[in-house]
Motif scaffolding. Structure first.
Motif, mmCIF file in Angstrom:
data_model
loop_
_atom_site.group_PDB
_atom_site.id
_atom_site.type_symbol
_atom_site.label_atom_id
_atom_site.label_comp_id
_atom_site.label_asym_id
_atom_site.label_seq_id
_atom_site.Cartn_x
_atom_site.Cartn_y
_atom_site.Cartn_z
ATOM 1 N N ILE A 250 0.847 -1.181 0.000
ATOM 2 C CA ILE A 250 0.000 0.000 0.000
ATOM 3 C C ILE A 250 0.894 1.246 0.000
ATOM 4 C CG2 ILE A 250 -1.908 -1.140 1.186
ATOM 5 C CD1 ILE A 250 -1.019 0.319 3.725
ATOM 6 N N THR A 251 0.344 2.355 -0.414
ATOM 7 C CA THR A 251 1.073 3.621 -0.444
ATOM 8 C C THR A 251 0.446 4.581 0.548
ATOM 9 O OG1 THR A 251 1.667 3.345 -2.776
ATOM 10 C CG2 THR A 251 1.786 5.564 -1.868
ATOM 11 N N ILE A 252 1.253 5.051 1.462
ATOM 12 C CA ILE A 252 0.789 6.055 2.411
ATOM 13 C C ILE A 252 1.387 7.403 2.026
ATOM 14 C CG2 ILE A 252 0.410 4.443 4.296
ATOM 15 C CD1 ILE A 252 3.092 5.208 5.443
ATOM 16 N N GLN A 253 0.722 8.464 2.425
ATOM 17 C CA GLN A 253 1.106 9.808 1.990
ATOM 18 C C GLN A 253 1.020 10.771 3.152
ATOM 19 O OE1 GLN A 253 -0.353 11.448 -1.884
ATOM 20 N NE2 GLN A 253 -1.420 12.946 -0.600
ATOM 21 N N GLU A 254 1.988 11.673 3.227
ATOM 22 C CA GLU A 254 2.034 12.637 4.323
ATOM 23 C C GLU A 254 2.551 13.987 3.795
ATOM 24 O OE1 GLU A 254 1.793 14.141 8.269
ATOM 25 O OE2 GLU A 254 0.955 12.357 7.316
ATOM 26 N N PRO A 255 1.875 15.084 4.123
ATOM 27 C CA PRO A 255 2.426 16.398 3.754
ATOM 28 C C PRO A 255 3.727 16.660 4.497
ATOM 29 C CG PRO A 255 0.511 16.630 5.185
ATOM 30 C CD PRO A 255 0.581 15.186 4.812
ATOM 31 N N THR A 256 4.610 17.403 3.870
ATOM 32 C CA THR A 256 5.923 17.668 4.453
ATOM 33 C C THR A 256 6.163 19.169 4.565
ATOM 34 O OG1 THR A 256 7.054 17.714 2.305
ATOM 35 C CG2 THR A 256 6.850 15.580 3.403
ATOM 36 N N PHE A 257 7.032 19.519 5.505
ATOM 37 C CA PHE A 257 7.601 20.860 5.535
ATOM 38 C C PHE A 257 8.815 20.841 4.615
ATOM 39 C CE2 PHE A 257 5.656 20.842 9.876
ATOM 40 C CZ PHE A 257 4.717 21.820 9.623
ATOM 41 N N ASP A 258 8.768 21.650 3.559
ATOM 42 C CA ASP A 258 9.832 21.595 2.559
ATOM 43 C C ASP A 258 11.179 21.997 3.143
ATOM 44 O OD1 ASP A 258 10.527 21.195 -0.301
ATOM 45 O OD2 ASP A 258 11.084 23.303 -0.171
ATOM 46 N N ARG A 259 11.207 22.998 3.993
ATOM 47 C CA ARG A 259 12.439 23.429 4.651
ATOM 48 C C ARG A 259 12.172 23.669 6.128
ATOM 49 N NH1 ARG A 259 14.059 21.837 0.590
ATOM 50 N NH2 ARG A 259 15.471 22.768 -0.930
ATOM 51 N N ILE A 260 13.089 23.217 6.975
ATOM 52 C CA ILE A 260 12.990 23.424 8.423
ATOM 53 C C ILE A 260 14.370 23.843 8.935
ATOM 54 C CG2 ILE A 260 12.877 22.204 10.629
ATOM 55 C CD1 ILE A 260 10.425 20.847 9.768
ATOM 56 N N ILE A 261 14.396 24.875 9.755
ATOM 57 C CA ILE A 261 15.630 25.323 10.407
ATOM 58 C C ILE A 261 15.386 25.350 11.907
ATOM 59 C CG2 ILE A 261 17.202 27.263 10.740
ATOM 60 C CD1 ILE A 261 16.917 27.924 7.826
ATOM 61 N N VAL A 262 16.253 24.706 12.656
ATOM 62 C CA VAL A 262 16.129 24.613 14.110
ATOM 63 C C VAL A 262 17.272 25.403 14.748
ATOM 64 C CG1 VAL A 262 15.955 23.069 16.094
ATOM 65 C CG2 VAL A 262 15.122 22.320 13.856
ATOM 66 N N VAL A 263 16.934 26.275 15.692
ATOM 67 C CA VAL A 263 17.915 27.108 16.391
ATOM 68 C C VAL A 263 17.826 26.803 17.883
ATOM 69 C CG1 VAL A 263 18.688 29.459 16.866
ATOM 70 C CG2 VAL A 263 17.680 28.907 14.632
#
Length: 486
Positions: A250-263
């Protein structure tokens, strides 16, 4: 939704970032210009706009990099010792660095992830099925707390005093596999839910509360909904139950954050304060697996619920075996079946945990070698370049529309810029027209009689003294830096 098991949609606010590459944007717009002479002048203008905006930010970027060299976790401590600065002076410098950093983040269209966005991300499971928590004792709580006290922000998350997560852009991640253990867990949870519904453990009041949730969406302004982005989340928990789906991939799908920066900053482990500031850059992080970018994560272990399952299973099995022994004729096969069921269930819980641990280790490794783009100085250099790219694209798009129309109101310009991006490049974004117009005004390209924007003539060299002045000032600035270094 009428059938929540079939479709789950997340509504996200459209962002201001323009995802089209600058060279492609310029060439595509130039191809829309009929006359060759006008096309050549347009391309020349684009170059001058880029040089000018680069000159605007040159000194700010230099200050940012100089300040970060003092707080680089690798070599920053040595440079601070060489400077012979007092503790109060270092505090001022690190707050100046954060001020520059947050300004660059804002210009790059990064936004601080709020509690609501974090809750949406954690409301589902994707590939990571373990509870991940942060070891807060290993994180400094003074640096960011002091900054936000002097620079208030709206919708700050609860953890903003320890670390900050910046996010930008939305994407889609898909994974295809058999997911046998996950399917077994799904079947067990649905059976358990069916038992609870049959025994009426849920009160009518809780059911009525669940029915009220969709009404909140009905009250949302339809105009606001049109501006939002809808992304479907496909999870195993919502799949249709059939023999074919259980035995096939089966194929599962999830939206993503294209860019993430952690400080964040680590807490000092000794009497000496650790001044290093960590800036880490990630890409394509699934929302439900956002925990993999958290700093100073604790090693996952069996949850209290898992231990409760173990104890309850053992007690139930023991009671069943003792009850069987008290019967006049104890059936060995019945006791064997009970014990086998209890042992099998405990083994299933243990091996599920081991598989989740292996998946977790794989995701952490992947985030380090694949999803982590850069850290420290490399991330800051990327941000500086990204700011220039975004600013240039905003100016070029807004100028092109004004050049075609001659004059326009702010609302009309905003709408036409978004339509241009949609029609020519197939991308949807919330164009930041106010910022674009401010830059056009600063460049001297547009006039603003009353509320209507009007493009100035740009084809004549005599009517472009501003660009000549900026180009000369940039050359003088670069020459001054060269003289300092040599």
């Amino acid at each position: 939704m009428e059938d929540s098991r079939k479709k789950e949609v997340i509504r996200l606010e459209r962002e201001s970032v323009i995802p089209v590459l600058k060279p492609r944007l310029i060439m595509a717009l130039a191809d829309l210009i009929e006359h060759n002479s006008d096309r050549a002048e347009f391309l020349k203008l684009c170059k001058r706009v880029e040089y000018t905006i680069h000159a605007w930010y040159l000194l700010q970027f230099e200050d940012l990099m100089q300040l970060y060299s003092l707080f680089d976790p690798v070599n920053g401590a040595q440079k601070l010792e060489q400077q012979k600065l007092s503790s109060d002076e270092i505090d001022i410098l690190e707050q100046n660095f954060l001020t520059y950093l947050f300004q660059i983040m804002d210009k790059s269209n990064f936004k601080i992830a709020s509690d609501e966005e974090i809750d949406v991300a954690h409301s589902g499971q994707y590939l990571l099925n373990l509870p991940i928590t942060v070891d807060e004792s290993k994180l400094d709580k003074k640096l960011l707390k002091k900054y936000f006290a002097e620079h208030p922000h709206e919708s700050l998350p609860e953890f903003a005093d320890k670390y900050v997560i910046f996010r930008r852009g939305i994407g889609i991640d898909k994974t295809t596999d058999y997911f046998f253990l996950e399917k077994v867990d799904m079947i067990i949870s649905r059976i358990w839910g069916w038992i609870l519904r049959k025994t009426r453990l849920f009160s009518r009041r809780s059911s009525s509360r669940r029915m009220k949730d969709p009404k909140k969406d009905d009250g949302i302004n339809s105009e606001a909904e049109d501006q939002d982005l809808y992304v479907e989340r496909i999870r195993i928990e919502n799949m249709e139950l059939s023999l074919r789906s259980l035995l096939s991939k089966i194929t599962i799908q999830e939206p993503t954050f294209d860019r993430i920066i952690v400080v964040y900053r680590r807490a000092g482990m000794s009497a000496k304060l650790d001044r290093g500031i960590y800036v880490k850059h990630f890409r394509h992080i699934p929302m439900a697996d956002l925990e993999i970018v958290l700093p100073e994560k604790k090693n996952p272990s069996l949850t209290p619920m898992d231990w409760v399952k173990f104890l309850v299973s053992a007690i139930v099995g023991l009671v069943a075996v003792v009850s069987s022994l008290e019967l006049p004729k104890a059936d060995v096969w019945v006791m064997f079946a009970i014990l086998s069921t209890v042992i099998g269930y405990c083994a299933k819980t243990y091996f599920t945990f081991q598989q989740n641990m292996a998946t977790y280790q794989n995701l952490i490794t992947q985030s380090m070698y694949d999803k982590q783009l850069d850290s420290g100085r490399g991330t800051l250099l990327h941000l500086c370049d990204d700011v220039i790219q975004q600013e240039v694209k905003e100016v070029i798009i807004s100028f092109f529309i004004l050049m075609e129309q001659g004059k326009a109101t702010l609302e009309d310009l905003d709408l036409r810029c978004e339509e241009l991006l949609k029609e020519e490049f197939g991308v949807s974004c919330n164009f930041d027209v106010d910022d674009a117009v401010q830059k056009l005004d600063k460049l001297g390209i547009v006039a603003r009689p009353m509320v209507v924007l009007e493009v100035k003539h740009y084809l004549s060299e005599a009517k472009r003294p501003y660009f000549g002045f900026i180009m000369l000032s940039e050359l003088l600035t670069l020459w001054g830096y060269w003289m300092q270094e040599h």
